[in-house]
Design a protein around this motif. Structure first.
Motif, mmCIF file in Angstrom:
data_model
loop_
_atom_site.group_PDB
_atom_site.id
_atom_site.type_symbol
_atom_site.label_atom_id
_atom_site.label_comp_id
_atom_site.label_asym_id
_atom_site.label_seq_id
_atom_site.Cartn_x
_atom_site.Cartn_y
_atom_site.Cartn_z
ATOM 1 N N ASN A 269 4.072 -7.554 23.822
ATOM 2 C CA ASN A 269 4.037 -7.379 22.375
ATOM 3 C C ASN A 269 5.125 -6.385 21.978
ATOM 4 O O ASN A 269 4.862 -5.224 21.694
ATOM 5 N N THR A 270 6.377 -6.846 21.964
ATOM 6 C CA THR A 270 7.491 -5.919 21.758
ATOM 7 C C THR A 270 7.551 -5.371 20.342
ATOM 8 O O THR A 270 8.040 -4.256 20.137
ATOM 9 N N ASP A 271 7.079 -6.122 19.350
ATOM 10 C CA ASP A 271 7.109 -5.606 17.981
ATOM 11 C C ASP A 271 6.270 -4.340 17.853
ATOM 12 O O ASP A 271 6.585 -3.448 17.069
ATOM 13 N N ALA A 272 5.197 -4.267 18.625
ATOM 14 C CA ALA A 272 4.314 -3.100 18.544
ATOM 15 C C ALA A 272 4.975 -1.846 19.104
ATOM 16 O O ALA A 272 4.518 -0.732 18.852
ATOM 17 N N THR A 273 6.049 -2.011 19.881
ATOM 18 C CA THR A 273 6.725 -0.839 20.437
ATOM 19 C C THR A 273 7.854 -0.351 19.535
ATOM 20 O O THR A 273 8.467 0.679 19.824
ATOM 21 N N SER A 274 8.167 -1.078 18.461
ATOM 22 C CA SER A 274 9.127 -0.567 17.482
ATOM 23 C C SER A 274 8.549 0.688 16.832
ATOM 24 O O SER A 274 7.344 0.780 16.582
ATOM 25 N N PHE A 275 9.420 1.639 16.553
ATOM 26 C CA PHE A 275 8.944 2.943 16.095
ATOM 27 C C PHE A 275 9.897 3.470 15.034
ATOM 28 O O PHE A 275 11.017 3.876 15.329
ATOM 29 N N PHE A 276 9.471 3.420 13.782
ATOM 30 C CA PHE A 276 10.210 4.034 12.692
ATOM 31 C C PHE A 276 9.452 5.281 12.276
ATOM 32 O O PHE A 276 8.247 5.215 11.983
ATOM 33 N N TRP A 277 10.165 6.421 12.193
ATOM 34 C CA TRP A 277 9.476 7.696 12.036
ATOM 35 C C TRP A 277 10.294 8.646 11.167
ATOM 36 O O TRP A 277 11.498 8.838 11.389
ATOM 37 N N ILE A 278 9.661 9.190 10.164
ATOM 38 C CA ILE A 278 10.195 10.309 9.400
ATOM 39 C C ILE A 278 9.126 11.389 9.375
ATOM 40 O O ILE A 278 7.970 11.133 9.012
ATOM 41 N N TYR A 279 9.515 12.590 9.801
ATOM 42 C CA TYR A 279 8.629 13.754 9.678
ATOM 43 C C TYR A 279 9.486 14.886 9.127
ATOM 44 O O TYR A 279 10.397 15.376 9.799
ATOM 45 N N SER A 280 9.223 15.258 7.894
ATOM 46 C CA SER A 280 10.055 16.254 7.238
ATOM 47 C C SER A 280 9.186 17.373 6.685
ATOM 48 O O SER A 280 8.130 17.115 6.085
ATOM 49 N N VAL A 281 9.643 18.606 6.904
ATOM 50 C CA VAL A 281 8.974 19.792 6.372
ATOM 51 C C VAL A 281 10.020 20.570 5.586
ATOM 52 O O VAL A 281 10.949 21.135 6.167
ATOM 53 N N MET A 282 9.882 20.555 4.273
ATOM 54 C CA MET A 282 10.872 21.127 3.366
ATOM 55 C C MET A 282 10.315 22.418 2.773
ATOM 56 O O MET A 282 9.226 22.420 2.209
ATOM 57 N N ARG A 283 11.094 23.477 2.872
ATOM 58 C CA ARG A 283 10.642 24.748 2.324
ATOM 59 C C ARG A 283 11.405 25.068 1.046
ATOM 60 O O ARG A 283 12.631 25.139 1.042
ATOM 61 N N PHE A 284 10.659 25.230 -0.064
ATOM 62 C CA PHE A 284 11.207 25.676 -1.333
ATOM 63 C C PHE A 284 10.617 27.064 -1.640
ATOM 64 O O PHE A 284 9.828 27.595 -0.863
ATOM 65 N N ASP A 285 10.995 27.655 -2.748
ATOM 66 C CA ASP A 285 10.577 29.041 -3.010
ATOM 67 C C ASP A 285 9.067 29.196 -3.116
ATOM 68 O O ASP A 285 8.484 30.133 -2.563
ATOM 69 N N ASP A 286 8.411 28.293 -3.842
ATOM 70 C CA ASP A 286 6.987 28.463 -4.150
ATOM 71 C C ASP A 286 6.069 27.574 -3.327
ATOM 72 O O ASP A 286 4.850 27.722 -3.402
ATOM 73 N N TYR A 287 6.644 26.650 -2.600
ATOM 74 C CA TYR A 287 5.825 25.698 -1.860
ATOM 75 C C TYR A 287 6.650 25.037 -0.770
ATOM 76 O O TYR A 287 7.885 25.163 -0.718
ATOM 77 N N ALA A 288 5.951 24.317 0.095
ATOM 78 C CA ALA A 288 6.578 23.435 1.073
ATOM 79 C C ALA A 288 6.160 22.007 0.758
ATOM 80 O O ALA A 288 5.114 21.776 0.125
ATOM 81 N N VAL A 289 6.973 21.057 1.190
ATOM 82 C CA VAL A 289 6.612 19.644 1.095
ATOM 83 C C VAL A 289 6.633 19.068 2.502
ATOM 84 O O VAL A 289 7.616 19.233 3.236
ATOM 85 N N SER A 290 5.549 18.429 2.885
ATOM 86 C CA SER A 290 5.425 17.802 4.200
ATOM 87 C C SER A 290 5.350 16.287 4.012
ATOM 88 O O SER A 290 4.558 15.796 3.200
ATOM 89 N N VAL A 291 6.190 15.559 4.754
ATOM 90 C CA VAL A 291 6.283 14.104 4.626
ATOM 91 C C VAL A 291 6.115 13.472 6.002
ATOM 92 O O VAL A 291 6.729 13.908 6.981
#
Length: 379
Positions: free
Chosen positions: A196-218
């Motif tokens: 099942n080769t399609d199941a081994t495809s892996f698209f990944w974004i993990y982002s941690v953004m720091r701004f003055d008053d908060y962070a954004v986690s994606v």
């Protein structure tokens, strides 16, 4: 059975001593991750990890720094003892000074061209991310929890004999803690799952953004078709009395460096059902290719949780410009990045932080049909 100091605390979850987890799955793990940066691509971009693998009987760790064209790694492994509170592997140390607020990490000099003695102080509360669950056929391959936290660094860092005074006013980063089941240790025979080769495809974004008053986690993980395994975007306020804010469904538009799969830039949009949209322009500035030498799976003789003997410490280094281009296609990279966020009301803020990215195998949205397809050259 063997007791440890942790067994004297009322924290048991199953009818076992603390050293025994609630599943016999060989792939259970418990891990720390940290990154540390000055915000300038000319300065070191440091990443640190330490993992405990109770059912494999191993603790291991790594530190990897990108500085200019240098990729420097120090890694260690040891037999896991009964005391889960002993977070030392040779010259490495992770110490929880104050839970969810202050941690100390250290790599003593004398093991390669990297050493540090650093304290992480949190900007605000740690935020729990959605549970990560994935099954291939009948086998659960991922069942994990993780929390994320941004903060400031204080201490000292030495790279290639150059000393850096790490000042909390200018040195930032994020850390996470994750635990559960994910592929670790020596590779298992895939059996039927290999078909099942399609199941081994892996698209990944993990982002941690720091701004003055908060962070954004994606967080985004997709199959080749775009089907979501998980997707989430949260605003995490520095004020501990404010709950994290769900920003909406994540949409992504990644532009690639020609001839590879490295992101040149990206636009992320967080869209709520009523149409309210927050967008972020992402500018990756410096890559740390964490798959090389640290245990994430490229080298078959050193993988997270793999038995290396009672204790082993190694140092290695590469020129970033000489890293194998094909191998880069099969591992994530952690980018020091700049971000520009446009809020629902049109206001704009800028920040810095982590943009972790990988697209392994086919992915329909970006036109990758085979594992070794790359972005076309510019016309």
């Amino acid at each position: 059975m063997t007791l440890s100091e942790m067994d004297d605390y009322p924290i048991h979850q199953v009818a076992e001593v603390i050293r025994h987890v609630g599943t016999s799955d060989r792939n259970f793990y418990d891990r720390y991750y940290f990154n540390c940066h000055h915000g300038n691509p000319d300065d070191p971009w440091l990443i640190i990890g330490l993992g405990v693998y109770p059912n494999l009987g191993v603790t291991d760790c790594f530190a990897v720094v990108r500085h200019g064209d240098e990729h420097i790694v120090v890694r260690g492994s040891k037999a896991l003892g009964a005391n889960r509170n002993e977070l030392r592997v040779g010259p490495f140390l992770v110490e929880v000074v104050e839970g969810l607020q202050r941690l100390h990490v250290q790599l003593e000099p004398g093991h390669g061209d990297l050493s540090f003695d650093l304290v992480f102080d949190a900007d605000g509360p740690a935020a729990l991310e959605p549970r990560h669950f994935q099954r291939q056929l009948e086998r659960v391959t991922f069942d994990t929890m993780r929390f994320v936290q941004t903060g400031r660094w204080t201490g000292s860092l030495t790279v290639d004999g150059q000393d850096f005074d790490v000042d909390p006013e200018t040195w930032r980063g994020n850390r996470d803690r994750s635990w559960g089941v994910r592929p670790v240790g020596e590779a298992e025979p895939p059996g039927r799952r290999a078909a099942n080769t399609d199941a081994t495809s892996f698209f990944w974004i993990y982002s941690v953004m720091r701004f003055d008053d908060y962070a954004v986690s994606v967080l985004v993980q997709e199959l080749r078709t775009g089907e979501r395994i998980m997707g989430d975007a949260r605003r995490i306020w520095n004020d501990p009395d404010r709950e994290p804010e769900w920003l909406g469904r994540v949409e992504h538009d990644v532009r690639f460096v020609p001839g590879g799969r490295e992101p040149a830039s990206a636009t992320l949009r967080f869209v709520k059902p009523n149409g309210d949209t927050v967008s972020v322009e992402c500018d990756p500035q410096l890559a740390n290719f964490i798959g090389f030498g640290t245990g994430y799976g490229l080298e078959q003789d050193w993988r997270h949780g793999m038995w290396q003997g009672d204790e082993k410490v190694e140092a290695l280094r590469h020129k970033v410009s000489e890293l194998d281009a094909t191998m880069k296609l099969f591992c994530p990279a952690d980018y020091l990045a700049a971000f520009e966020l446009t809020d629902v009301d049109g206001s704009v803020v800028t920040g810095r932080g982590l943009f972790e990215f990988s697209v392994i195998g086919p992915h329909d949205q970006y036109g990758f049909a085979e594992y070794t397809d790359v972005a076309p050259a510019a016309e």
